[in-house]
Design a protein around this motif. Structure first.
Motif, mmCIF file in Angstrom:
data_model
loop_
_atom_site.group_PDB
_atom_site.id
_atom_site.type_symbol
_atom_site.label_atom_id
_atom_site.label_comp_id
_atom_site.label_asym_id
_atom_site.label_seq_id
_atom_site.Cartn_x
_atom_site.Cartn_y
_atom_site.Cartn_z
ATOM 1 N N ARG A 1 0.500 13.557 19.143
ATOM 2 C CA ARG A 1 0.297 14.657 18.190
ATOM 3 C C ARG A 1 -0.001 15.977 18.894
ATOM 4 N NH1 ARG A 1 -3.538 12.054 13.542
ATOM 5 N NH2 ARG A 1 -3.474 14.204 12.755
ATOM 6 N N SER B 1 2.382 19.290 18.729
ATOM 7 C CA SER B 1 1.825 20.605 18.391
ATOM 8 C C SER B 1 2.236 21.650 19.422
ATOM 9 C CB SER B 1 0.297 20.522 18.308
ATOM 10 O OG SER B 1 -0.257 21.793 18.039
ATOM 11 N N THR C 1 5.869 22.857 19.077
ATOM 12 C CA THR C 1 6.206 23.778 17.988
ATOM 13 C C THR C 1 6.198 25.228 18.452
ATOM 14 O OG1 THR C 1 3.903 24.030 17.242
ATOM 15 C CG2 THR C 1 5.192 22.229 16.257
ATOM 16 N N ARG D 1 1.526 28.737 19.050
ATOM 17 C CA ARG D 1 0.218 29.296 19.394
ATOM 18 C C ARG D 1 0.180 30.805 19.130
ATOM 19 N NH1 ARG D 1 -3.954 27.679 22.342
ATOM 20 N NH2 ARG D 1 -2.865 26.012 23.466
ATOM 21 N N LEU E 1 -7.579 19.492 18.451
ATOM 22 C CA LEU E 1 -6.167 19.896 18.431
ATOM 23 C C LEU E 1 -5.994 21.205 17.668
ATOM 24 C CD1 LEU E 1 -3.133 17.586 17.620
ATOM 25 C CD2 LEU E 1 -3.313 19.855 16.634
ATOM 26 N N THR E 2 -6.579 21.264 16.479
ATOM 27 C CA THR E 2 -6.413 22.434 15.604
ATOM 28 C C THR E 2 -6.867 23.721 16.286
ATOM 29 O OG1 THR E 2 -6.735 21.065 13.647
ATOM 30 C CG2 THR E 2 -7.025 23.437 13.366
ATOM 31 N N CYS F 1 -4.896 24.068 20.329
ATOM 32 C CA CYS F 1 -3.437 24.230 20.370
ATOM 33 C C CYS F 1 -2.925 25.381 19.512
ATOM 34 C CB CYS F 1 -2.746 22.944 19.926
ATOM 35 S SG CYS F 1 -3.053 21.548 21.013
ATOM 36 N N VAL F 2 -3.822 26.039 18.795
ATOM 37 C CA VAL F 2 -3.377 27.062 17.839
ATOM 38 C C VAL F 2 -3.910 28.458 18.161
ATOM 39 C CG1 VAL F 2 -3.397 27.761 15.402
ATOM 40 C CG2 VAL F 2 -3.142 25.338 16.011
#
Length: 345
Positions: free
Chosen positions: A177, A181, A184, A187, A221-222, A225-226
């Motif tokens: 996962r 991420s 995609t 970021r 992760l949220t 990775c963002v």
């Protein structure tokens, strides 16, 4: 920070030899590479010398080192074009038949455009019985959005299947996962720092890990990775205030295996990308044996981008030069070309 535009040429139809040409922007940190444009560059002259180096019974590897390690990626593309025009054959094919081992791997890697090389390395990491998770982590945790998008596009054109599909077929769980991420390429790359949100993010990571039994990896992760780099550096400061620990220490305590490795890589790249690569190079060479795949991948991929910074970090972190480490851990033409890419002591 300077930006460099390469033209990515992706083969679409192997039988008809047709190509899709698309411009892709790559980050370059000023002039921080050890490989820079050769003055008085004449591709036809390089082609003549390379042909002479390869003809006959033996191969003059010194000429190949001299040319390949002292031309930029863009200049090497012009040499490839001039070679095909003069000889009617693909230069990579001829070099591949003349060379062998790790030396051949370095030379062929240098002939590729940056995203083509990354896509090639990722494919090799996935194919076969096992997966080289370190390759997936090294590349996907350290590339920009534009770079990841280019890798995705080239991978799909070359292999007829998306990189995400192949990654999902070869990995599992939360590690998968995190990679999805990163793939995609979403970021936030702005420089905006939301102070209030940084405190909230730090608190939520703490409550997802250190403050509870078990770990809510999705929250890590949220956030990791963002959010953008500057914002996350503030999050890490706030996290230490709240938890009394550095974020890297908490990741080591809360996670294990590939998931720990990928989250640590993300944090280290956000903090200091050259230091991340310096550590990877050190670990590839220390102790018995050498992890040549890691050594080659970093030396080829970073030579034109930030190798000067990687060398400086290596010396600072380990009190030894990268040059001396490579010299002591490799041999032959493989050593020669790596030392040229390293750019001296």
């Amino acid at each position: 920070m300077a930006r460099c535009t390469y033209t990515v040429i992706c083969k679409v139809n192997h039988e008809r030899n047709t190509f899709l040409i698309c411009p892709v922007i790559y980050e370059q940190i000023g002039k921080r590479g050890t490989v820079t444009e050769a003055a008085g560059f004449v591709p036809e002259a390089d082609v003549k010398r390379l042909r002479e180096a390869m003809k006959g019974a033996g191969t003059n590897e010194d000429i190949i080192v001299e040319i390949m390690a002292h031309r930029t990626i863009a200049q090497r593309q012009r040499i490839k074009e001039a070679y095909k025009q003069a000889v009617g054959k693909d230069m990579a094919d001829d070099l591949s038949s003349e060379l062998s081992g790790n030396f051949r791997s370095v030379v062929l890697g240098l002939l590729m455009l940056a995203p083509v090389y990354d896509a090639y390395e990722l494919k090799n990491a996935i194919k076969g019985a096992g997966t080289e998770e370190a390759c997936l982590i090294d590349i996907l945790a350290s590339r920009t959005n534009d770079e990841v998008k280019a890798i995705n596009a080239i991978y799909k054109k070359e292999h007829g299947k998306s990189l995400e599909d192949n990654v999902c077929g070869d990995t599992s769980g939360m590690f998968q996962r995190v990679l999805v991420s990163l793939l995609t390429a979403g970021r936030d790359e702005s420089s905006n720092v939301d102070e209030a949100q940084a405190v909230v993010d730090a608190k939520e990571i703490y409550e997802a890990g250190e403050a509870r039994w078990g770990t809510d990896e999705v929250k890590f992760l949220t956030v990791l990775c963002v959010r953008n780099q500057k914002h996350l550096l503030r999050v890490f400061e706030e996290y230490k205030k709240i938890s009394g620990r550095d974020i890297e220490d908490s990741i080591k305590r809360e996670m294990s295996g590939c998931l720990e490795d990928v989250f640590l890589a993300i944090v280290k790249c956000l903090r200091n990308k050259p230091a991340f690569f310096a550590e990877r190079l050190y670990k590839s060479m220390k102790g018995l044996g050498t992890t040549d795949s890691v050594l080659i991948r970093i030396m080829v991929a970073r030579a034109e981008i930030d190798m000067l910074d990687i060398k400086a970090q290596f010396l600072k972190m380990y009190n030894k030069s990268l040059y001396s480490f490579i010299k002591g851990d490799t041999s032959g033409d493989y050593r020669k070309i790596l030392l040229e890419l390293c750019g001296g002591e």
